[in-house]
Design an enzyme around this catalytic site. Structure first.
Site, PDB file in Angstrom:
ATOM      1  CB  CYS A  30      93.793  10.167 114.344  1.00 10.70           C
ATOM      2  SG  CYS A  30      92.024   9.788 114.400  1.00 10.70           S
ATOM      3  CE  LYS A  72      98.164  13.166 107.497  1.00  8.51           C
ATOM      4  NZ  LYS A  72      97.383  13.980 108.453  1.00  8.51           N
ATOM      5  CG  HIS A 120      96.255  18.557 109.424  1.00 11.67           C
ATOM      6  ND1 HIS A 120      95.151  17.753 109.240  1.00 11.67           N
ATOM      7  CD2 HIS A 120      95.814  19.829 109.277  1.00 11.67           C
ATOM      8  CE1 HIS A 120      94.098  18.508 108.986  1.00 11.67           C
ATOM      9  NE2 HIS A 120      94.477  19.772 109.014  1.00 11.67           N
ATOM     10  CG  ASN A 161      97.658  16.885 105.521  1.00 13.38           C
ATOM     11  OD1 ASN A 161      97.124  16.550 106.560  1.00 13.38           O
ATOM     12  ND2 ASN A 161      97.081  16.747 104.359  1.00 13.38           N
ATOM     13  N   GLY A 162      96.811  19.763 104.936  1.00 12.91           N
ATOM     14  CA  GLY A 162      95.710  20.498 105.536  1.00 12.91           C
ATOM     15  C   GLY A 162      95.187  21.638 104.690  1.00 12.91           C
ATOM     16  N   GLY A 163      93.936  21.544 104.253  1.00 12.44           N
ATOM     17  CA  GLY A 163      93.286  22.641 103.565  1.00 12.44           C
ATOM     18  C   GLY A 163      93.685  22.853 102.125  1.00 12.44           C
ATOM     19  N   GLY A 186      94.495  14.794 100.392  1.00 18.41           N
ATOM     20  CA  GLY A 186      93.657  13.611 100.596  1.00 18.41           C
ATOM     21  C   GLY A 186      92.300  13.764  99.941  1.00 18.41           C
ATOM     22  NE  ARG A 187      88.104  14.263 104.676  1.00 16.06           N
ATOM     23  CZ  ARG A 187      89.035  13.769 105.491  1.00 16.06           C
ATOM     24  NH1 ARG A 187      90.281  14.168 105.345  1.00 16.06           N
ATOM     25  NH2 ARG A 187      88.729  12.895 106.413  1.00 16.06           N
TER      26      ARG A 187
END
Length: 351
Positions: A30, A72, A120, A161-163, A186-187
Protein backbone atom coordinates in the site's frame (compact mmCIF):
# COMPACT_ATOMS: atom_id res chain seq x y z
CA UNK A 1 -4.91 -25.82 3.54
CA UNK A 2 -8.16 -24.48 4.93
CA UNK A 3 -8.82 -23.55 8.50
CA UNK A 4 -12.21 -22.52 9.79
CA UNK A 5 -12.14 -20.25 12.83
CA UNK A 6 -15.46 -19.20 14.26
CA UNK A 7 -15.32 -16.06 16.39
CA UNK A 8 -18.60 -14.35 17.29
CA UNK A 9 -17.93 -10.61 17.45
CA UNK A 10 -19.25 -8.65 20.41
CA UNK A 11 -21.72 -6.16 18.97
CA UNK A 12 -25.14 -4.73 19.80
CA UNK A 13 -26.58 -6.85 17.02
CA UNK A 14 -28.43 -9.87 18.46
CA UNK A 15 -27.26 -11.96 15.51
CA UNK A 16 -23.60 -13.05 15.92
CA UNK A 17 -21.25 -12.46 13.00
CA UNK A 18 -18.78 -15.22 12.24
CA UNK A 19 -15.49 -15.06 10.37
CA UNK A 20 -14.21 -17.90 8.22
CA UNK A 21 -10.61 -16.97 7.53
CA UNK A 22 -8.34 -19.25 5.51
CA UNK A 23 -5.12 -17.18 5.59
CA UNK A 24 -3.45 -14.06 6.98
CA UNK A 25 -1.99 -11.61 4.48
CA UNK A 26 0.54 -8.91 5.35
CA UNK A 27 0.17 -5.97 2.96
CA UNK A 28 3.59 -4.57 2.05
CA UNK A 29 2.34 -2.82 -1.05
CA UNK A 30 0.00 0.00 0.00
CA UNK A 31 1.58 3.31 -1.12
CA UNK A 32 -0.93 5.63 0.57
CA UNK A 33 0.78 8.48 2.49
CA UNK A 34 -1.69 7.78 5.30
CA UNK A 35 -0.18 4.30 5.58
CA UNK A 36 3.34 4.19 4.15
CA UNK A 37 3.96 7.75 5.30
CA UNK A 38 3.16 7.01 8.94
CA UNK A 39 6.11 5.02 10.20
CA UNK A 40 6.86 1.62 8.68
CA UNK A 41 3.57 0.42 7.25
CA UNK A 42 2.38 -0.62 3.80
CA UNK A 43 4.91 -0.33 0.97
CA UNK A 44 7.44 1.27 3.31
CA UNK A 45 7.88 -2.19 4.82
CA UNK A 46 9.73 -3.27 1.69
CA UNK A 47 12.65 -1.12 2.86
CA UNK A 48 13.06 -3.35 5.92
CA UNK A 49 12.70 -7.02 4.88
CA UNK A 50 14.01 -8.27 8.24
CA UNK A 51 11.15 -6.49 9.99
CA UNK A 52 8.69 -8.09 7.57
CA UNK A 53 10.17 -11.51 8.40
CA UNK A 54 9.73 -10.80 12.11
CA UNK A 55 6.15 -9.67 11.59
CA UNK A 56 5.22 -12.75 9.58
CA UNK A 57 6.84 -14.95 12.21
CA UNK A 58 4.73 -13.25 14.88
CA UNK A 59 1.59 -13.74 12.80
CA UNK A 60 2.46 -17.41 12.38
CA UNK A 61 3.03 -17.87 16.09
CA UNK A 62 -0.01 -15.80 17.04
CA UNK A 63 -2.25 -18.04 14.98
CA UNK A 64 -0.49 -21.10 16.41
CA UNK A 65 0.53 -22.13 12.93
CA UNK A 66 -3.06 -22.90 11.94
CA UNK A 67 -3.25 -20.33 9.11
CA UNK A 68 -0.93 -19.72 6.14
CA UNK A 69 0.79 -16.33 6.29
CA UNK A 70 1.17 -14.63 2.90
CA UNK A 71 2.68 -11.34 1.70
CA UNK A 72 1.48 -8.86 -0.90
CA UNK A 73 4.10 -6.38 -2.07
CA UNK A 74 5.39 -4.24 -4.92
CA UNK A 75 8.57 -4.86 -6.92
CA UNK A 76 10.18 -2.14 -4.80
CA UNK A 77 9.93 1.54 -3.86
CA UNK A 78 11.49 4.79 -5.02
CA UNK A 79 13.67 4.92 -1.89
CA UNK A 80 17.14 6.27 -2.72
CA UNK A 81 16.21 8.19 -5.86
CA UNK A 82 13.65 10.63 -7.19
CA UNK A 83 11.13 8.90 -9.43
CA UNK A 84 10.58 10.59 -12.77
CA UNK A 85 8.15 8.92 -15.11
CA UNK A 86 9.77 10.30 -18.24
CA UNK A 87 13.23 8.83 -17.73
CA UNK A 88 12.47 5.95 -15.34
CA UNK A 89 12.97 3.14 -17.86
CA UNK A 90 16.23 4.57 -19.17
CA UNK A 91 17.77 5.66 -15.88
CA UNK A 92 16.87 2.78 -13.55
CA UNK A 93 19.25 -0.16 -13.29
CA UNK A 94 16.95 -3.07 -14.07
CA UNK A 95 19.24 -5.70 -12.58
CA UNK A 96 19.69 -3.72 -9.37
CA UNK A 97 15.93 -3.26 -9.13
CA UNK A 98 15.33 -6.99 -9.58
CA UNK A 99 18.04 -7.99 -7.12
CA UNK A 100 16.46 -5.73 -4.49
CA UNK A 101 13.11 -7.50 -5.00
CA UNK A 102 14.82 -10.89 -4.90
CA UNK A 103 16.62 -10.03 -1.67
CA UNK A 104 13.31 -8.94 -0.08
CA UNK A 105 11.60 -12.22 -1.03
CA UNK A 106 14.58 -14.35 0.03
CA UNK A 107 14.71 -12.66 3.45
CA UNK A 108 10.99 -12.89 4.13
CA UNK A 109 10.83 -16.53 3.01
CA UNK A 110 14.06 -17.57 4.76
CA UNK A 111 12.40 -19.21 7.79
CA UNK A 112 9.93 -21.20 5.67
CA UNK A 113 6.82 -19.53 7.04
CA UNK A 114 5.91 -17.40 4.02
CA UNK A 115 5.76 -19.34 0.78
CA UNK A 116 3.11 -17.30 -1.02
CA UNK A 117 3.73 -13.82 -2.51
CA UNK A 118 1.33 -11.65 -4.52
CA UNK A 119 3.44 -9.05 -6.34
CA UNK A 120 2.14 -5.84 -7.89
CA UNK A 121 4.58 -5.33 -10.76
CA UNK A 122 5.13 -1.61 -10.16
CA UNK A 123 7.37 0.23 -7.76
CA UNK A 124 5.59 2.20 -5.04
CA UNK A 125 6.36 5.91 -5.24
CA UNK A 126 6.36 7.05 -1.63
CA UNK A 127 6.63 10.73 -2.57
CA UNK A 128 3.65 12.46 -0.94
CA UNK A 129 2.79 14.08 -4.28
CA UNK A 130 1.73 10.64 -5.58
CA UNK A 131 -1.73 9.47 -4.55
CA UNK A 132 -2.73 5.78 -4.32
CA UNK A 133 -4.51 6.26 -7.67
CA UNK A 134 -1.29 7.61 -9.22
CA UNK A 135 0.58 4.61 -7.86
CA UNK A 136 -1.83 2.25 -9.65
CA UNK A 137 -1.10 3.71 -13.09
CA UNK A 138 1.95 6.03 -13.20
CA UNK A 139 4.92 3.75 -12.40
CA UNK A 140 5.43 1.42 -15.40
CA UNK A 141 4.55 -2.25 -15.08
CA UNK A 142 7.54 -4.59 -14.94
CA UNK A 143 5.99 -8.02 -15.41
CA UNK A 144 9.39 -9.43 -16.38
CA UNK A 145 10.64 -9.04 -12.79
CA UNK A 146 7.76 -11.14 -11.41
CA UNK A 147 8.12 -13.81 -14.10
CA UNK A 148 11.83 -14.08 -13.44
CA UNK A 149 11.20 -14.38 -9.70
CA UNK A 150 8.65 -17.15 -10.26
CA UNK A 151 11.15 -19.00 -12.47
CA UNK A 152 14.04 -18.69 -10.02
CA UNK A 153 11.96 -19.68 -6.98
CA UNK A 154 9.83 -22.66 -8.08
CA UNK A 155 9.38 -23.66 -4.43
CA UNK A 156 7.41 -20.45 -3.78
CA UNK A 157 3.92 -19.54 -4.96
CA UNK A 158 4.29 -16.32 -6.94
CA UNK A 159 1.23 -14.47 -8.25
CA UNK A 160 1.28 -11.50 -10.60
CA UNK A 161 -0.77 -8.38 -9.90
CA UNK A 162 -1.25 -5.00 -11.55
CA UNK A 163 -2.87 -3.75 -14.73
CA UNK A 164 -4.67 -6.99 -15.60
CA UNK A 165 -8.39 -6.36 -15.88
CA UNK A 166 -9.87 -9.19 -17.98
CA UNK A 167 -10.08 -12.97 -18.03
CA UNK A 168 -8.34 -13.06 -21.40
CA UNK A 169 -5.57 -10.92 -19.88
CA UNK A 170 -5.16 -13.43 -17.06
CA UNK A 171 -4.87 -16.28 -19.55
CA UNK A 172 -2.26 -14.38 -21.57
CA UNK A 173 -0.05 -13.83 -18.53
CA UNK A 174 -0.27 -17.46 -17.38
CA UNK A 175 0.57 -18.64 -20.89
CA UNK A 176 3.61 -16.38 -21.01
CA UNK A 177 5.13 -17.91 -17.86
CA UNK A 178 4.44 -21.49 -16.75
CA UNK A 179 6.13 -20.77 -13.43
CA UNK A 180 3.52 -18.24 -12.33
CA UNK A 181 1.12 -19.72 -9.79
CA UNK A 182 -1.62 -17.16 -10.26
CA UNK A 183 -2.78 -13.74 -11.36
CA UNK A 184 -4.51 -11.39 -8.95
CA UNK A 185 -7.35 -9.29 -10.35
CA UNK A 186 -9.12 -6.69 -8.20
CA UNK A 187 -10.82 -3.75 -9.87
CA UNK A 188 -11.42 -5.55 -13.15
CA UNK A 189 -13.40 -8.27 -11.38
CA UNK A 190 -15.48 -5.84 -9.30
CA UNK A 191 -16.14 -3.61 -12.32
CA UNK A 192 -17.36 -6.51 -14.50
CA UNK A 193 -17.83 -9.73 -12.50
CA UNK A 194 -19.87 -11.61 -15.15
CA UNK A 195 -16.91 -11.41 -17.54
CA UNK A 196 -15.08 -13.85 -15.24
CA UNK A 197 -17.89 -16.45 -15.20
CA UNK A 198 -15.91 -18.69 -17.60
CA UNK A 199 -12.76 -18.74 -15.44
CA UNK A 200 -12.86 -22.51 -14.79
CA UNK A 201 -13.17 -23.36 -18.47
CA UNK A 202 -10.72 -20.76 -19.76
CA UNK A 203 -7.99 -21.20 -17.15
CA UNK A 204 -8.39 -24.75 -15.85
CA UNK A 205 -10.19 -26.63 -18.66
CA UNK A 206 -12.80 -27.57 -16.11
CA UNK A 207 -16.40 -26.78 -15.36
CA UNK A 208 -18.81 -26.01 -12.56
CA UNK A 209 -20.34 -29.47 -12.12
CA UNK A 210 -21.40 -31.53 -9.15
CA UNK A 211 -20.55 -35.20 -8.56
CA UNK A 212 -23.28 -36.26 -10.98
CA UNK A 213 -22.01 -34.02 -13.76
CA UNK A 214 -24.80 -31.47 -13.36
CA UNK A 215 -23.89 -27.79 -13.71
CA UNK A 216 -23.85 -25.88 -10.44
CA UNK A 217 -23.42 -22.46 -12.06
CA UNK A 218 -26.31 -20.20 -13.11
CA UNK A 219 -26.84 -20.54 -16.86
CA UNK A 220 -27.51 -16.83 -17.31
CA UNK A 221 -27.75 -13.61 -15.32
CA UNK A 222 -31.51 -13.84 -14.83
CA UNK A 223 -31.05 -17.21 -13.12
CA UNK A 224 -28.22 -15.73 -11.09
CA UNK A 225 -30.47 -12.89 -9.88
CA UNK A 226 -33.19 -15.39 -8.96
CA UNK A 227 -30.73 -17.25 -6.76
CA UNK A 228 -29.24 -14.06 -5.35
CA UNK A 229 -32.73 -12.83 -4.52
CA UNK A 230 -33.12 -15.66 -2.01
CA UNK A 231 -29.98 -14.46 -0.25
CA UNK A 232 -31.20 -10.84 -0.35
CA UNK A 233 -34.53 -11.78 1.27
CA UNK A 234 -32.74 -13.79 3.96
CA UNK A 235 -30.50 -10.82 4.79
CA UNK A 236 -33.49 -8.51 5.14
CA UNK A 237 -35.21 -11.00 7.45
CA UNK A 238 -32.15 -11.18 9.70
CA UNK A 239 -31.06 -7.55 9.78
CA UNK A 240 -32.43 -4.01 9.50
CA UNK A 241 -33.08 -3.23 5.79
CA UNK A 242 -32.33 0.44 6.42
CA UNK A 243 -28.77 -0.54 7.32
CA UNK A 244 -27.95 -3.45 5.04
CA UNK A 245 -29.99 -3.12 1.84
CA UNK A 246 -27.40 -0.90 0.11
CA UNK A 247 -24.67 -3.43 0.93
CA UNK A 248 -26.76 -6.33 -0.34
CA UNK A 249 -27.54 -4.67 -3.67
CA UNK A 250 -24.03 -3.27 -4.14
CA UNK A 251 -22.76 -6.75 -5.01
CA UNK A 252 -24.89 -6.83 -8.19
CA UNK A 253 -24.64 -3.21 -9.38
CA UNK A 254 -21.98 -4.13 -11.97
CA UNK A 255 -23.56 -7.39 -13.10
CA UNK A 256 -24.57 -5.82 -16.43
CA UNK A 257 -21.53 -3.59 -16.91
CA UNK A 258 -20.99 -2.70 -20.54
CA UNK A 259 -24.48 -3.86 -21.56
CA UNK A 260 -27.14 -1.67 -23.16
CA UNK A 261 -29.22 -0.12 -20.33
CA UNK A 262 -26.83 -1.46 -17.71
CA UNK A 263 -26.70 2.04 -16.24
CA UNK A 264 -30.49 2.13 -15.96
CA UNK A 265 -30.36 -1.10 -13.95
CA UNK A 266 -27.91 0.53 -11.54
CA UNK A 267 -30.15 3.58 -11.21
CA UNK A 268 -33.11 1.30 -10.47
CA UNK A 269 -31.12 -0.35 -7.68
CA UNK A 270 -30.38 3.08 -6.25
CA UNK A 271 -34.11 3.82 -6.21
CA UNK A 272 -34.70 0.59 -4.31
CA UNK A 273 -32.06 1.62 -1.78
CA UNK A 274 -33.64 5.01 -1.21
CA UNK A 275 -36.85 3.41 0.05
CA UNK A 276 -34.96 1.23 2.52
CA UNK A 277 -35.00 4.09 5.07
CA UNK A 278 -38.78 4.47 4.84
CA UNK A 279 -40.50 1.78 6.88
CA UNK A 280 -43.97 2.60 5.48
CA UNK A 281 -42.73 2.29 1.90
CA UNK A 282 -41.07 -1.06 2.64
CA UNK A 283 -44.30 -2.46 4.08
CA UNK A 284 -46.16 -1.84 0.84
CA UNK A 285 -43.36 -3.08 -1.42
CA UNK A 286 -42.79 -6.59 -2.75
CA UNK A 287 -39.87 -8.61 -1.36
CA UNK A 288 -36.37 -7.34 -2.17
CA UNK A 289 -35.85 -10.32 -4.48
CA UNK A 290 -38.85 -9.26 -6.57
CA UNK A 291 -37.69 -5.64 -6.67
CA UNK A 292 -34.30 -6.74 -8.00
CA UNK A 293 -35.84 -8.96 -10.69
CA UNK A 294 -38.23 -6.18 -11.70
CA UNK A 295 -35.31 -3.78 -12.09
CA UNK A 296 -33.56 -6.24 -14.39
CA UNK A 297 -36.55 -7.32 -16.51
CA UNK A 298 -37.78 -3.73 -16.89
CA UNK A 299 -34.56 -2.26 -18.21
CA UNK A 300 -32.66 -5.14 -19.84
CA UNK A 301 -33.45 -7.16 -22.95
CA UNK A 302 -34.07 -10.90 -22.96
CA UNK A 303 -30.94 -11.27 -25.07
CA UNK A 304 -28.85 -9.78 -22.27
CA UNK A 305 -30.67 -11.54 -19.44
CA UNK A 306 -30.47 -15.00 -21.02
CA UNK A 307 -26.97 -14.79 -22.52
CA UNK A 308 -24.86 -17.67 -21.17
CA UNK A 309 -21.36 -17.29 -19.67
CA UNK A 310 -19.83 -18.81 -22.82
CA UNK A 311 -21.78 -16.51 -25.12
CA UNK A 312 -20.85 -13.53 -22.98
CA UNK A 313 -17.16 -14.43 -23.05
CA UNK A 314 -17.15 -14.94 -26.81
CA UNK A 315 -18.91 -11.59 -27.27
CA UNK A 316 -16.34 -9.90 -25.05
CA UNK A 317 -13.47 -11.35 -27.11
CA UNK A 318 -15.16 -10.19 -30.31
CA UNK A 319 -15.76 -6.69 -28.93
CA UNK A 320 -12.15 -6.45 -27.76
CA UNK A 321 -10.92 -7.53 -31.19
CA UNK A 322 -13.07 -4.93 -32.93
CA UNK A 323 -11.97 -2.20 -30.52
CA UNK A 324 -8.32 -3.13 -31.07
CA UNK A 325 -8.73 -2.95 -34.85
CA UNK A 326 -10.40 0.43 -34.57
CA UNK A 327 -7.67 1.75 -32.29
CA UNK A 328 -4.96 0.42 -34.59
CA UNK A 329 -6.56 2.22 -37.48
CA UNK A 330 -6.60 5.47 -35.55
CA UNK A 331 -3.18 5.01 -34.00
CA UNK A 332 -4.57 5.26 -30.47
CA UNK A 333 -3.49 1.96 -28.90
CA UNK A 334 -1.94 2.46 -25.48
CA UNK A 335 0.69 -0.11 -24.56
CA UNK A 336 2.43 -0.91 -21.29
CA UNK A 337 6.10 -1.93 -21.22
CA UNK A 338 5.19 -5.52 -22.07
CA UNK A 339 3.17 -4.50 -25.10
CA UNK A 340 -0.11 -5.42 -23.42
CA UNK A 341 -3.20 -3.41 -24.33
CA UNK A 342 -4.67 -1.47 -21.43
CA UNK A 343 -8.37 -2.34 -21.11
CA UNK A 344 -9.62 -0.21 -18.25
CA UNK A 345 -12.67 1.65 -19.58
CA UNK A 346 -15.17 -0.31 -17.45
CA UNK A 347 -12.87 0.00 -14.45
CA UNK A 348 -12.69 3.76 -14.95
CA UNK A 349 -16.47 3.92 -15.24
CA UNK A 350 -16.89 1.89 -12.06
CA UNK A 351 -14.39 4.04 -10.14
Amino acid sequence: MQQTTMHPHVTNNPHPIYCDYTAINLNCGCPSPKVAGKGCFGAALMQDPNLVRQLTTSLHEGSMGTLPVTVKCRIGTDAGYTFNQRDYLSSINEEKEYQSLKQFVETVASDGIVTDFQIHARIAVLNKNYSPADNRKVPPLRYDHVRRLATEFPELNISLNGGIETLSGVKTQLNLCDSLDGVMVGRGFVANPWSFAMADEVLYSGGNNDDEGQSTRPQNRLELLEQYGKHADYEEEQYDPAKIRRFVTKAITQLFAGEHNGKRFRIALDEINRTSHKAEARQTQPALSELILNAATTHLSEEVLYRSPKESYEKMLYDDEQAERKQNGMGLVILDVDGQHESVSLVQEWQ
